[in-house]
Design a protein around this motif. Structure first.
Motif, PDB file in Angstrom:
ATOM      1  N   LEU A  26      23.255  22.165  74.161  1.00 47.31           N
ATOM      2  CA  LEU A  26      22.631  21.325  73.148  1.00 47.31           C
ATOM      3  C   LEU A  26      23.508  20.108  72.880  1.00 47.31           C
ATOM      4  N   PRO A  27      22.905  18.950  72.614  1.00 50.23           N
ATOM      5  CA  PRO A  27      23.715  17.749  72.340  1.00 50.23           C
ATOM      6  C   PRO A  27      24.449  17.858  71.003  1.00 50.23           C
ATOM      7  N   LYS A  28      25.701  17.422  70.977  1.00 50.57           N
ATOM      8  CA  LYS A  28      26.480  17.419  69.738  1.00 50.57           C
ATOM      9  C   LYS A  28      26.017  16.272  68.834  1.00 50.57           C
ATOM     10  N   ILE A  29      26.070  16.528  67.539  1.00 50.90           N
ATOM     11  CA  ILE A  29      25.673  15.522  66.553  1.00 50.90           C
ATOM     12  C   ILE A  29      26.881  14.653  66.211  1.00 50.90           C
ATOM     13  N   VAL A  30      26.702  13.349  66.210  1.00 50.97           N
ATOM     14  CA  VAL A  30      27.759  12.427  65.804  1.00 50.97           C
ATOM     15  C   VAL A  30      27.855  12.436  64.276  1.00 50.97           C
ATOM     16  N   THR A  31      29.048  12.666  63.746  1.00 52.18           N
ATOM     17  CA  THR A  31      29.200  12.793  62.301  1.00 52.18           C
ATOM     18  C   THR A  31      30.389  11.984  61.790  1.00 52.18           C
ATOM     19  N   ASP A 180      36.564  12.641  68.047  1.00 50.03           N
ATOM     20  CA  ASP A 180      37.129  13.990  68.035  1.00 50.03           C
ATOM     21  C   ASP A 180      36.036  14.974  68.440  1.00 50.03           C
ATOM     22  N   ILE A 181      36.128  15.497  69.648  1.00 50.44           N
ATOM     23  CA  ILE A 181      35.084  16.397  70.154  1.00 50.44           C
ATOM     24  C   ILE A 181      35.493  17.866  70.072  1.00 50.44           C
ATOM     25  N   TYR A 182      36.698  18.134  69.557  1.00 52.62           N
ATOM     26  CA  TYR A 182      37.208  19.503  69.577  1.00 52.62           C
ATOM     27  C   TYR A 182      37.264  20.157  68.195  1.00 52.62           C
ATOM     28  N   SER A 183      37.364  19.370  67.120  1.00 53.51           N
ATOM     29  CA  SER A 183      37.533  19.956  65.785  1.00 53.51           C
ATOM     30  C   SER A 183      36.320  20.781  65.360  1.00 53.51           C
ATOM     31  N   GLU A 184      35.113  20.315  65.683  1.00 59.12           N
ATOM     32  CA  GLU A 184      33.894  21.007  65.305  1.00 59.12           C
ATOM     33  C   GLU A 184      33.075  21.301  66.557  1.00 59.12           C
ATOM     34  N   VAL A 185      32.575  22.524  66.656  1.00 56.94           N
ATOM     35  CA  VAL A 185      31.888  22.967  67.868  1.00 56.94           C
ATOM     36  C   VAL A 185      30.628  22.162  68.138  1.00 56.94           C
ATOM     37  N   SER A 186      29.840  21.922  67.088  1.00 61.90           N
ATOM     38  CA  SER A 186      28.521  21.308  67.283  1.00 61.90           C
ATOM     39  C   SER A 186      28.495  19.817  66.945  1.00 61.90           C
TER      40      SER A 186
END
Length: 305
Positions: A26-31, A180-186
Motif C-alpha cells: 500500500l502507498p505510504k501517506i505523506v504527513t 523520513d520513511i522509517y519512523s512510521e510504518v504507514s
C-alpha cells in the motif's frame, strides 16, 4: 509484498508498506504538522492569540507612556521587548505547514534571532535596574551606564553574536528538507533536518547563557526597594524560560516527526508567554485596573514608608 502460499516474499518499495494480510503493498501517506489538523490548528491559534495579546499590551504601554510605572521601567526597552515577543509568537508559525527547503533554513534562524533580541532586552533591563540603585549618589560614575545608547548597544551586540552563529550554521551544514520513511510504518514524514546539531545546540546554548546571566543578576537584585524595582518579575520570567528549555532538550531528543515539531512550538509559546505574563501582567493590572496607584506621589510614598 507477500502472496499467500507463495514460495518467495518480495519486499515493498520504500514509499509503500505491506498490508495487514501481507498480500499487497500500500502507498505510504505523506504527513507533516499541518494547519488543517487539530494539533496544528490549536498551536497556530495560540500563537496568533498571544501575538495579538502582546500587541495589545504594547498599545497599552504606548498610550500610557507618560505614566510613572511605564517610565520607571524603561519604556524604550519595554517597547523592544514587546515587539520581539510578538515576533517570537509569530515565528512558531514557520514550524507549521508543509516544510520547504527555504522554510527549513528560515524557521530556526528566525526563531533564534528574535528570541535573542527578547532575552537581550531583558538583560539590558536587568542591568539598568541594578545600576540604577547603585548610582543614586550625586556624581556617581555609574550614571553613564544608564543612558539608552548603552542598552541599545548591548542588545545589538548580543544579537550580532547570535547572527554570526547562525551565519556559521548556514555556511557549514545548514538545515535541509528530508523525507523520513522509517519512523512510521504507514507514513512518510516530511521534516526539516537541523543539519549541524553542534551548531544548533550552540545557538540554543547562547540564548541559555544570556538567560542565565539575566536570571543571576535579577536574583541578586530581588531585594532592592520594590517601587521601581522589577527585578523580581525579571527573575521569575527567566526562571520560566530556563525551565521550559531545559525540559525541551531531552524531549526533543526522544521524539520524532510531528511530535518533535509540536514540542518545539510548545516550548516557544510557553517560554514567550511566561516572559509576557511575569513582566507585564503586574504593570497592566496597575495601569488598567488600579490607575489611582499609577501616580508619582503614591509611588514615592511606597518608596519612603
Amino acid at each position: 509484498m507477500h502472496i499467500l502460499d507463495a514460495e518467495e516474499c518480495i519486499q515493498c518499495p520504500e514509499d509503500q508498506y505491506p498490508s495487514k494480510e501481507k498480500d499487497r503493498c500500500l502507498p505510504k501517506i505523506v504527513t507533516y504538522l499541518a494547519y488543517e489538523e487539530t494539533l496544528g490548528m490549536i498551536l497556530a491559534s495560540a500563537a496568533l492569540c498571544f501575538s495579538i495579546l502582546t500587541t495589545f499590551v504594547l498599545g497599552v504601554f504606548v498610550m500610557h507612556r507618560d505614566t510613572p510605572i511605564v517610565k520607571a521601567n524603561n519604556r524604550s526597552l519595554s517597547y523592544i521587548l514587546l515587539t520581539s515577543l510578538s515576533l517570537c509568537f509569530l515565528s512558531s508559525l514557520l514550524f507549521i505547514g508543509r516544510p520547504t527547503p527555504a522554510n527549513c533554513v528560515l524557521r530556526q534562524t528566525t526563531f533564534a534571532i528574535v528570541f535573542t533580541v527578547a532575552i537581550a532586552s531583558i538583560l539590558a533591563k536587568t542591568i539598568t535596574v541594578v545600576v540604577a540603585f547603585r548610582a543614586t549618589k550625586p556624581g556617581s560614575k555609574l550614571r553613564r551606564w544608564l543612558r539608552p545608547a548603552v542598552s541599545y548597544f548591548l542588545i545589538f551586540t548580543c544579537t550580532l553574536i547570535q547572527m554570526c552563529l547562525c551565519g556559521i550554521w548556514l555556511g557549514t551544514y545548514p538545515p535541509f528538507l528530508e523525507m523520513d520513511i522509517y519512523s512510521e510504518v504507514s507514513s512518510i514524514v516530511i521534516q526539516c533536518n537541523e543539519g549541524s546539531l553542534v551548531t544548533f545546540y550552540c545557538v540554543l546554548g547562547y540564548m541559555g547563557f544570556l538567560a542565565l546571566v539575566s536570571f543571576t543578576l535579577a536574583f541578586l537584585a530581588r531585594n532592592l526597594p520594590d517601587t521601581f524595582n522589577e527585578a523580581k518579575y525579571l527573575t521569575f520570567s527567566m526562571l520560566v524560560f530556563c525551565s521550559v528549555w531545559i525540559s525541551f532538550l531531552p524531549a526533543y531528543q526522544s521524539t520524532k516527526g510531528k511530535v518533535m515539531v509540536a514540542m518545539e512550538i510548545f516550548s516557544i509559546l510557553v517560554s514567550s508567554a511566561g516572559i509576557l505574563t511575569c513582566i507585564f501582567a503586574p504593570k497592566c493590572y496597575v495601569i488598567l485596573l488600579c490607575s489611582d496607584r499609577n501616580t508619582l506621589k503614591i509611588m514615592k510614598n511606597k518608596a519612603n514608608p
